[in-house]
Design a protein around this motif. Structure first.
Motif, PDB file in Angstrom:
ATOM      1  N   ASP A   1       4.156  24.411   7.098  1.00  0.00           N
ATOM      2  CA  ASP A   1       5.731  23.813   6.714  1.00  0.00           C
ATOM      3  C   ASP A   1       6.181  22.609   7.607  1.00  0.00           C
ATOM      4  OD1 ASP A   1       5.744  25.701   4.461  1.00  0.00           O
ATOM      5  OD2 ASP A   1       6.664  27.172   5.603  1.00  0.00           O
ATOM      6  N   THR A   2       6.105  22.990   8.831  1.00  0.00           N
ATOM      7  CA  THR A   2       6.453  21.967   9.900  1.00  0.00           C
ATOM      8  C   THR A   2       5.744  20.752   9.808  1.00  0.00           C
ATOM      9  OG1 THR A   2       7.001  23.734  11.297  1.00  0.00           O
ATOM     10  CG2 THR A   2       7.084  21.546  12.091  1.00  0.00           C
ATOM     11  N   VAL A   3       4.530  20.898   9.636  1.00  0.00           N
ATOM     12  CA  VAL A   3       3.694  19.759   9.365  1.00  0.00           C
ATOM     13  C   VAL A   3       3.955  18.774   8.237  1.00  0.00           C
ATOM     14  CG1 VAL A   3       1.300  18.656   9.175  1.00  0.00           C
ATOM     15  CG2 VAL A   3       1.578  20.595  10.759  1.00  0.00           C
ATOM     16  N   PHE A   4       4.149  19.449   7.222  1.00  0.00           N
ATOM     17  CA  PHE A   4       4.278  18.868   6.048  1.00  0.00           C
ATOM     18  C   PHE A   4       5.607  18.148   5.904  1.00  0.00           C
ATOM     19  CE2 PHE A   4       3.370  18.511   1.254  1.00  0.00           C
ATOM     20  CZ  PHE A   4       1.943  18.418   1.545  1.00  0.00           C
ATOM     21  N   ARG A   5       6.588  18.833   6.569  1.00  0.00           N
ATOM     22  CA  ARG A   5       8.210  18.566   6.465  1.00  0.00           C
ATOM     23  C   ARG A   5       8.153  16.919   7.112  1.00  0.00           C
ATOM     24  NH1 ARG A   5      12.879  20.598  10.388  1.00  0.00           N
ATOM     25  NH2 ARG A   5      14.698  19.401   9.306  1.00  0.00           N
ATOM     26  N   TRP A   6       7.422  16.617   8.316  1.00  0.00           N
ATOM     27  CA  TRP A   6       7.439  15.656   8.978  1.00  0.00           C
ATOM     28  C   TRP A   6       6.525  14.419   8.169  1.00  0.00           C
ATOM     29  CZ3 TRP A   6      11.001  14.393  12.086  1.00  0.00           C
ATOM     30  CH2 TRP A   6      11.586  15.624  12.705  1.00  0.00           C
ATOM     31  N   LEU A   7       5.622  14.748   7.644  1.00  0.00           N
ATOM     32  CA  LEU A   7       4.755  13.968   6.841  1.00  0.00           C
ATOM     33  C   LEU A   7       5.615  13.475   5.490  1.00  0.00           C
ATOM     34  CD1 LEU A   7       1.244  15.461   6.667  1.00  0.00           C
ATOM     35  CD2 LEU A   7       1.785  13.628   7.773  1.00  0.00           C
ATOM     36  N   LEU A   8       6.153  14.333   5.016  1.00  0.00           N
ATOM     37  CA  LEU A   8       7.234  13.663   3.904  1.00  0.00           C
ATOM     38  C   LEU A   8       8.432  13.109   4.462  1.00  0.00           C
ATOM     39  CD1 LEU A   8       7.514  17.170   1.657  1.00  0.00           C
ATOM     40  CD2 LEU A   8       6.254  14.874   0.964  1.00  0.00           C
ATOM     41  N   ALA A   9       8.784  13.157   5.563  1.00  0.00           N
ATOM     42  CA  ALA A   9      10.000  12.366   6.337  1.00  0.00           C
ATOM     43  C   ALA A   9       9.363  11.039   6.357  1.00  0.00           C
ATOM     44  CB  ALA A   9      10.175  12.971   7.490  1.00  0.00           C
ATOM     45  N   LEU A  10       8.238  10.618   6.463  1.00  0.00           N
ATOM     46  CA  LEU A  10       7.588   9.412   6.805  1.00  0.00           C
ATOM     47  C   LEU A  10       7.924   8.380   5.668  1.00  0.00           C
ATOM     48  CD1 LEU A  10       4.119  10.022   8.495  1.00  0.00           C
ATOM     49  CD2 LEU A  10       6.322   8.882   9.504  1.00  0.00           C
ATOM     50  N   SER A  11       8.010   9.106   4.410  1.00  0.00           N
ATOM     51  CA  SER A  11       7.833   8.323   3.130  1.00  0.00           C
ATOM     52  C   SER A  11       9.127   9.024   2.199  1.00  0.00           C
ATOM     53  CB  SER A  11       6.668   8.557   2.257  1.00  0.00           C
ATOM     54  OG  SER A  11       6.488   9.948   2.124  1.00  0.00           O
ATOM     55  N   GLY A  12      10.013   9.483   2.937  1.00  0.00           N
ATOM     56  CA  GLY A  12      11.075  10.020   2.169  1.00  0.00           C
ATOM     57  C   GLY A  12      12.070   8.841   1.577  1.00  0.00           C
ATOM     58  N   LEU A  13      12.343   7.869   2.081  1.00  0.00           N
ATOM     59  CA  LEU A  13      13.152   6.889   1.490  1.00  0.00           C
ATOM     60  C   LEU A  13      12.161   5.634   0.820  1.00  0.00           C
ATOM     61  CD1 LEU A  13      15.841   6.673   4.108  1.00  0.00           C
ATOM     62  CD2 LEU A  13      15.858   7.924   1.971  1.00  0.00           C
ATOM     63  N   SER A  14      10.885   5.684   0.991  1.00  0.00           N
ATOM     64  CA  SER A  14      10.004   4.631   0.551  1.00  0.00           C
ATOM     65  C   SER A  14      10.246   4.131  -0.927  1.00  0.00           C
ATOM     66  CB  SER A  14       8.713   5.030   0.538  1.00  0.00           C
ATOM     67  OG  SER A  14       8.188   5.603   1.913  1.00  0.00           O
ATOM     68  N   THR A  15      10.673   5.013  -1.760  1.00  0.00           N
ATOM     69  CA  THR A  15      10.947   4.812  -3.103  1.00  0.00           C
ATOM     70  C   THR A  15      12.427   3.653  -3.219  1.00  0.00           C
ATOM     71  OG1 THR A  15      10.204   6.838  -3.940  1.00  0.00           O
ATOM     72  CG2 THR A  15      11.626   5.694  -5.462  1.00  0.00           C
ATOM     73  N   LEU A  16      13.333   3.898  -2.274  1.00  0.00           N
ATOM     74  CA  LEU A  16      14.370   3.401  -2.412  1.00  0.00           C
ATOM     75  C   LEU A  16      14.034   1.560  -2.016  1.00  0.00           C
ATOM     76  CD1 LEU A  16      16.998   5.903  -1.137  1.00  0.00           C
ATOM     77  CD2 LEU A  16      16.875   4.610  -3.642  1.00  0.00           C
ATOM     78  N   PHE A  17      13.134   1.873  -0.732  1.00  0.00           N
ATOM     79  CA  PHE A  17      12.840   0.633  -0.167  1.00  0.00           C
ATOM     80  C   PHE A  17      11.873  -0.349  -1.353  1.00  0.00           C
ATOM     81  CE2 PHE A  17      13.001   2.713   4.214  1.00  0.00           C
ATOM     82  CZ  PHE A  17      14.383   1.883   4.427  1.00  0.00           C
ATOM     83  N   THR A  18      11.070   0.243  -2.201  1.00  0.00           N
ATOM     84  CA  THR A  18      10.436  -0.418  -3.098  1.00  0.00           C
ATOM     85  C   THR A  18      11.193  -1.102  -3.983  1.00  0.00           C
ATOM     86  OG1 THR A  18       8.747   1.112  -2.771  1.00  0.00           O
ATOM     87  CG2 THR A  18       8.766  -0.173  -4.729  1.00  0.00           C
ATOM     88  N   TRP A  19      12.287  -0.211  -4.639  1.00  0.00           N
ATOM     89  CA  TRP A  19      13.430  -0.508  -5.701  1.00  0.00           C
ATOM     90  C   TRP A  19      14.153  -1.868  -4.940  1.00  0.00           C
ATOM     91  CZ3 TRP A  19      14.926   4.922  -6.991  1.00  0.00           C
ATOM     92  CH2 TRP A  19      14.069   5.739  -7.910  1.00  0.00           C
ATOM     93  N   LEU A  20      14.340  -1.758  -3.822  1.00  0.00           N
ATOM     94  CA  LEU A  20      15.162  -2.798  -3.206  1.00  0.00           C
ATOM     95  C   LEU A  20      14.491  -4.035  -2.991  1.00  0.00           C
ATOM     96  CD1 LEU A  20      17.835  -3.554  -1.602  1.00  0.00           C
ATOM     97  CD2 LEU A  20      16.389  -2.925   0.553  1.00  0.00           C
ATOM     98  N   SER A  21      13.143  -3.934  -2.697  1.00  0.00           N
ATOM     99  CA  SER A  21      12.197  -4.880  -2.728  1.00  0.00           C
ATOM    100  C   SER A  21      12.106  -5.685  -4.254  1.00  0.00           C
ATOM    101  CB  SER A  21      10.891  -4.563  -2.295  1.00  0.00           C
ATOM    102  OG  SER A  21      10.918  -4.010  -1.046  1.00  0.00           O
ATOM    103  N   ILE A  22      11.994  -4.824  -5.253  1.00  0.00           N
ATOM    104  CA  ILE A  22      11.926  -5.436  -6.266  1.00  0.00           C
ATOM    105  C   ILE A  22      13.345  -6.246  -6.836  1.00  0.00           C
ATOM    106  CG2 ILE A  22      11.926  -4.777  -8.887  1.00  0.00           C
ATOM    107  CD1 ILE A  22      10.006  -2.326  -8.178  1.00  0.00           C
ATOM    108  N   CYS A  23      14.233  -5.841  -6.669  1.00  0.00           N
ATOM    109  CA  CYS A  23      15.709  -6.310  -7.040  1.00  0.00           C
ATOM    110  C   CYS A  23      15.622  -7.853  -6.279  1.00  0.00           C
ATOM    111  CB  CYS A  23      16.901  -5.693  -6.663  1.00  0.00           C
ATOM    112  SG  CYS A  23      17.026  -4.290  -7.797  1.00  0.00           S
ATOM    113  N   LEU A  24      15.396  -7.878  -4.743  1.00  0.00           N
ATOM    114  CA  LEU A  24      15.372  -8.961  -3.890  1.00  0.00           C
ATOM    115  C   LEU A  24      14.317  -9.692  -4.542  1.00  0.00           C
ATOM    116  CD1 LEU A  24      15.767  -7.139  -0.443  1.00  0.00           C
ATOM    117  CD2 LEU A  24      17.687  -8.468  -1.848  1.00  0.00           C
TER     118      LEU A  24
END
Length: 593
Positions: A435-458
């Motif tokens: 659970d701890t390992v997975f929590r940190w792995l997911l934290a690496l990509s937690g906001l990636s979707t928002l950055f992708t959408w931001l990139s598309i708009c820009l």
């Protein structure tokens, strides 16, 4: 436009002229078993592009052969029905069926609707912008490649690798969720590790069939997901009105009682802020149509329907079903994900909880089976999105050239393997420390979707600027984004506000800050780790290539372009469309171009 304005390539005729400058690859010279990826021959490198994408306005091009050759190595195998269903139902999965329960618990029914509607409005602008660019430039890597061109290669490097890692990490998560979903029918049927193995192997087998395997699976699973959601909405309305089975929780009229007790909002403003990222996670994958544009023969014909399908998915599927959920279940329900009952998987799904409480025998099992298929579908989307982006990174020099390898069956072979090898990470969930390992792995990509959408708009804002500066008219565009550049600025504004809201929740989480400074730091980075990782990737990209954004008049607007129609030709086509009967025009406005 008429046939004189479009040219679909006959690869057999273009691959063998005596003085041909470019060698096109005709996959139909191979056996059907090679084309579907089931022979040893299919794993050999494709000798060249098929040149099979339609070039609109080909008579305006001085060197048609060069334009045809300036195309992705991936073969355009997707049919219109595939692209439409990927857009409409492709991202329906854990986010809607399970994670919406945690959103309801933290934000309340009104908080859920506020967050999903705002994210939905933002996504409509994102997909409109993506559609405008992808129809004109159906390039390999979609929005990543466009970010290299229209924004900054160093930023695109950061965004691209973050996007790859996002899907690489979500793959084992989805495999684990699939295993826990099956355990709804009993934990003693088979150990979790065995279920993880089975689902990982299934994903590998479907991936062997390449683009068509993914597209067909997405088509049929999306049909099933849409069917289940529509059935649930109808049943939910009946139950709210008191038409549920006798003896069940909904055998009497309940109306909006759950909005009064326990209430419409949970945890006030902070609760609403906490729901935004859950809503973004639920919509993750919407941008896949931009990647898929490079693998469809005629994006100008198929992409508009896919782009407009996003609006219907948001309004009919998400908003309607979540409204029903909020009327059927109070936010204090202990069985919701993260609640006091401490259950997870499908048993924590608000869809399953509502149908179980209604006393409708068997339907909760049907929904659970659909959740299982949906999770597998998202797992395949992880492989598709991650592998295509990794291939584009290699093609632009930001990943090892090995990952640019595309075989005769149109599989980016080494990129597929690179994403699939992340699957066994799901086994860490079998042990307590997982659970701890997975929590940190997911934290690496937690906001990636928002950055992708931001990139598309820009990207869209920069594209429109360059298009104008270099003397082009928006009337030349085969598809115009609904809000134009203003819509993309609106999308940027909303995304920045969501990032600010997530920062607020990371600093002051629901329930108050932990007493220990260490726990405070862990809570913050678990929610916001993706930001420093993005900054680190950007620094690496800049140090490696030393590139800066181009001025608007320097941006390349011709590479990969597949629509060369003039403003006069496009206006003539639009005038012809306006002469259609009123019901045809309404249909086109709502569903096509």
């Amino acid at each position: 436009m008429g046939s004189n304005h479009e040219k679909e390539v006959d690869t057999a005729s273009t691959s063998s002229p005596p003085n041909a400058r470019i060698e096109f690859y005709d996959p139909y010279k191979e056996s059907v078993w090679t084309r579907v990826g089931l022979t040893f021959e299919s794993f050999k490198r494709a000798p060249g592009t098929t040149g099979g994408q339609v070039v609109s306005g080909s008579q305006n091009v001085s060197d048609l052969e060069k334009v045809l050759a300036d195309a992705p190595m991936l073969q355009p195998k997707m049919k219109p029905r595939h692209l439409t269903m990927i857009a409409v139902g492709g991202s329906i999965g854990t986010g809607l069926f399970v994670s919406s329960g945690s959103a309801l618990r933290e934000g309340g029914p009104a908080g859920v609707l506020v967050a999903w509607i705002l994210i939905g409005i933002m996504l409509i602008n994102v997909t409109q912008a993506l559609g405008e660019m992808s129809i004109l430039y159906p390039v390999s890597g979609g929005f990543y490649t466009l970010a290299v061109r229209f924004l900054d290669p160093s930023y695109a490097f950061a965004m691209g690798w973050n996007y790859v890692f996002q899907w690489a990490v979500v793959l084992p998560l989805e495999i684990t969720v699939a295993g826990t979903t099956v355990q709804y029918w009993g934990t003693d049927i088979m150990p979790l590790a065995a279920w993880i193995t089975i689902f990982w192997v299934v994903i590998i087998i479907v991936s062997v069939f390449g683009t068509l395997g993914f597209a067909e699976e997405e088509f049929w699973s999306s049909c099933l997901k849409l069917l289940v959601v529509v059935i649930f909405i109808f049943i939910g309305v009946v139950c709210i009105c008191g038409g549920g089975p006798s003896g069940g929780a909904y055998d009497h009229y309940i109306g909006g009682s759950k909005w009064q007790n326990p209430g419409a909002f949970a945890n006030g403003f902070k609760g609403v802020c906490s729901v935004f990222v859950v809503a973004a996670f639920a919509f993750a994958g919407t941008e896949l149509v931009g990647l898929a544009a490079s693998e469809t023969p005629n994006p100008r014909q198929t992409m508009p329907a896919a782009v407009k399908g996003t609006f219907w998915r948001i309004t009919v599927i998400y908003i309607s079903s979540l409204t029903i959920i909020g009327l059927l279940i109070g936010y204090d329900e202990p069985r919701l994900l993260g609640g006091d009952a401490d259950i997870d998987g499908a048993a924590a799904s608000p869809f399953v909880i509502a149908l179980s409480d209604a006393g409708i025998n068997g339907l909760d099992h049907f929904v659970n089976a659909t959740i299982c298929i949906s999770v597998l579908s998202i797992g395949l989307s992880c492989v598709y999105a991650g592998s295509r982006t990794l291939t584009a990174l290699a093609e632009t020099g930001y990943a090892p050239s090995l990952f640019a390898y595309v075989d005769k069956s149109s599989r980016p072979l080494w990129s597929l393997i690179a994403i699939l090898v992340w699957g066994p990470l799901a086994y860490v969930n079998v042990v307590t420390a997982g659970d701890t390992v997975f929590r940190w792995l997911l934290a690496l990509s937690g906001l990636s979707t928002l950055f992708t959408w931001l990139s598309i708009c820009l990207c869209h804002i920069r594209f429109r600027r360059a298009w104008q500066v270099q003397g082009h008219s928006v009337d030349e565009l085969p598809f115009k984004a609904l809000g134009g550049a203003y819509g993309s600025w609106f999308g940027v504004t909303l995304i920045v506000l969501v990032l600010i809201a997530q920062f607020y929740i990371a600093i002051w989480p629901i329930g108050g800050m932990p007493d220990s400074p260490r726990e405070t730091a862990e809570t913050f980075f678990a929610a916001y780790l993706a930001v420093p990782v993005m900054i680190l990737f950007y620094v690496i990209g800049y140090a490696w290539k030393r590139t800066l954004p181009q001025r608007a008049h320097e941006i390349d607007l011709d590479s990969g372009r597949k629509s060369w129609l003039t403003a006069e030709e496009m206006n003539e086509w639009r005038a012809e469309r306006r002469r259609a009967p009123w019901y045809v025009r309404i249909y086109r406005i709502l569903f096509t171009n």
